[in-house]
Design a protein around this motif. Structure first.
Motif, mmCIF file in Angstrom:
data_model
loop_
_atom_site.group_PDB
_atom_site.id
_atom_site.type_symbol
_atom_site.label_atom_id
_atom_site.label_comp_id
_atom_site.label_asym_id
_atom_site.label_seq_id
_atom_site.Cartn_x
_atom_site.Cartn_y
_atom_site.Cartn_z
ATOM 1 N N GLY A 105 10.829 27.942 53.580
ATOM 2 C CA GLY A 105 11.064 26.648 54.207
ATOM 3 C C GLY A 105 12.203 26.624 55.205
ATOM 4 O O GLY A 105 12.399 25.616 55.890
ATOM 5 N N THR A 106 12.962 27.728 55.328
ATOM 6 C CA THR A 106 14.052 27.773 56.305
ATOM 7 C C THR A 106 13.487 27.552 57.707
ATOM 8 O O THR A 106 12.559 28.232 58.123
ATOM 9 C CB THR A 106 14.793 29.123 56.250
ATOM 10 N N LYS A 107 14.039 26.596 58.419
ATOM 11 C CA LYS A 107 13.600 26.280 59.782
ATOM 12 C C LYS A 107 14.225 27.270 60.751
ATOM 13 O O LYS A 107 15.439 27.522 60.711
ATOM 14 C CB LYS A 107 14.000 24.856 60.176
ATOM 15 N N ILE A 108 13.373 27.836 61.609
ATOM 16 C CA ILE A 108 13.817 28.813 62.596
ATOM 17 C C ILE A 108 13.162 28.493 63.935
ATOM 18 O O ILE A 108 12.227 27.688 64.000
ATOM 19 C CB ILE A 108 13.467 30.259 62.165
ATOM 20 N N ASP A 109 13.657 29.119 64.988
ATOM 21 C CA ASP A 109 13.035 29.035 66.303
ATOM 22 C C ASP A 109 12.586 30.425 66.711
ATOM 23 O O ASP A 109 13.299 31.410 66.483
ATOM 24 C CB ASP A 109 14.018 28.499 67.351
ATOM 25 N N LEU B 79 5.041 26.605 63.938
ATOM 26 C CA LEU B 79 4.595 25.234 63.770
ATOM 27 C C LEU B 79 3.842 24.715 64.994
ATOM 28 O O LEU B 79 3.398 23.570 65.019
ATOM 29 C CB LEU B 79 5.785 24.336 63.428
ATOM 30 N N ILE C 92 6.370 34.259 58.463
ATOM 31 C CA ILE C 92 6.803 33.237 59.418
ATOM 32 C C ILE C 92 5.588 32.435 59.847
ATOM 33 O O ILE C 92 4.585 33.001 60.293
ATOM 34 C CB ILE C 92 7.465 33.876 60.656
ATOM 35 N N ILE D 157 18.417 30.554 65.171
ATOM 36 C CA ILE D 157 18.767 29.284 64.545
ATOM 37 C C ILE D 157 19.944 28.742 65.346
ATOM 38 O O ILE D 157 20.957 29.440 65.518
ATOM 39 C CB ILE D 157 19.133 29.428 63.056
ATOM 40 N N ALA E 37 9.286 26.003 67.354
ATOM 41 C CA ALA E 37 9.596 25.739 65.948
ATOM 42 C C ALA E 37 8.727 26.576 65.017
ATOM 43 O O ALA E 37 7.542 26.783 65.258
ATOM 44 C CB ALA E 37 9.399 24.252 65.649
ATOM 45 N N GLU F 119 8.870 28.233 60.541
ATOM 46 C CA GLU F 119 9.592 28.249 59.272
ATOM 47 C C GLU F 119 9.249 29.495 58.488
ATOM 48 O O GLU F 119 8.173 30.084 58.650
ATOM 49 C CB GLU F 119 9.328 26.997 58.452
ATOM 50 N N VAL F 120 10.193 29.901 57.646
ATOM 51 C CA VAL F 120 9.986 31.029 56.748
ATOM 52 C C VAL F 120 8.995 30.576 55.679
ATOM 53 O O VAL F 120 9.135 29.484 55.114
ATOM 54 C CB VAL F 120 11.322 31.485 56.110
ATOM 55 N N CYS F 121 7.987 31.402 55.432
ATOM 56 C CA CYS F 121 6.961 31.027 54.462
ATOM 57 C C CYS F 121 6.619 32.211 53.559
ATOM 58 O O CYS F 121 7.053 33.338 53.788
ATOM 59 C CB CYS F 121 5.714 30.508 55.165
#
Length: 180
Positions: free
Chosen positions: A152-156, A105, A102, A118, A165, A167-169
């Motif tokens: 790249g999945t956007k998560i909180d 950002l 994770i 999400i 913010a 993202e899954v990495c």
């Protein structure tokens, strides 16, 4: 020769009375650099290495933890290991959750226990997180539903009651640099 940092280093264990003299002697060599457990943990996290009791425990199977590679092919074929039925089912059907990298950002790190959301709905939890000195920013690992584990999945991340913010990495954050 495994300091569990992803780097080529050493851990030295000695009796308490031998500790200070040994450290003083070792530090006379300019190539020797000491490191504490906190630093070791941040490097372990950057290397994407699991810590028992945090990123894996008896409630997680090796498939969820992305550690199925440790189960030899012959053992899988024989199914003669503890938890074989559950693990082989997860290998064939896929796990319900997956351990992911994770990347927050923002600069606020997400610590262990941080809820992953999400759209305001909980979808996972951070199991290890903090500041990554080698990447000069916050990093974390955690579990999310398998359908959300795509890069790249956007998560909180719910840090101190506020959605941050992320993202899954890809793991590891820093490629291991140790000798085999």
């Amino acid at each position: 020769r495994c300091g569990y940092t992803g780097e080529d280093g050493f851990e030295v264990l000695v009796s308490p009375e031998a500790g200070v003299p040994l450290i003083k002697e070792m530090l006379t060599d300019e190539r020797v650099k000491p490191i504490g457990l906190g630093a070791r943990d941040s490097l372990r996290l950057e290397a994407g290495l699991c810590l028992y009791g945090h990123d894996m425990d008896t409630t997680r199977d090796p498939v969820e933890a992305d550690l199925a590679w440790v189960i030899q092919k012959k053992r899988r074929e024989r199914a003669d290991f503890p938890g074989a039925e559950r693990i082989l089912k997860a290998l064939s059907d896929g796990p319900a959750e997956k351990r992911v990298g994770i990347k927050p950002l923002e600069r606020a790190p997400a610590r262990e226990g941080t809820v992953i959301e999400i759209g305001g709905e909980p979808v996972g939890v951070v199991t290890s997180g903090g500041f990554g000195p080698s990447v000069d920013g916050p990093v974390a690992m955690g579990y999310v539903r398998a359908d959300l584990a795509e890069l790249g999945t956007k998560i909180d991340l719910m840090v101190r009651g506020k959605a941050r913010a992320a993202e899954v990495c890809e793991l590891p954050f820093v490629k291991p640099n140790y000798k085999r």
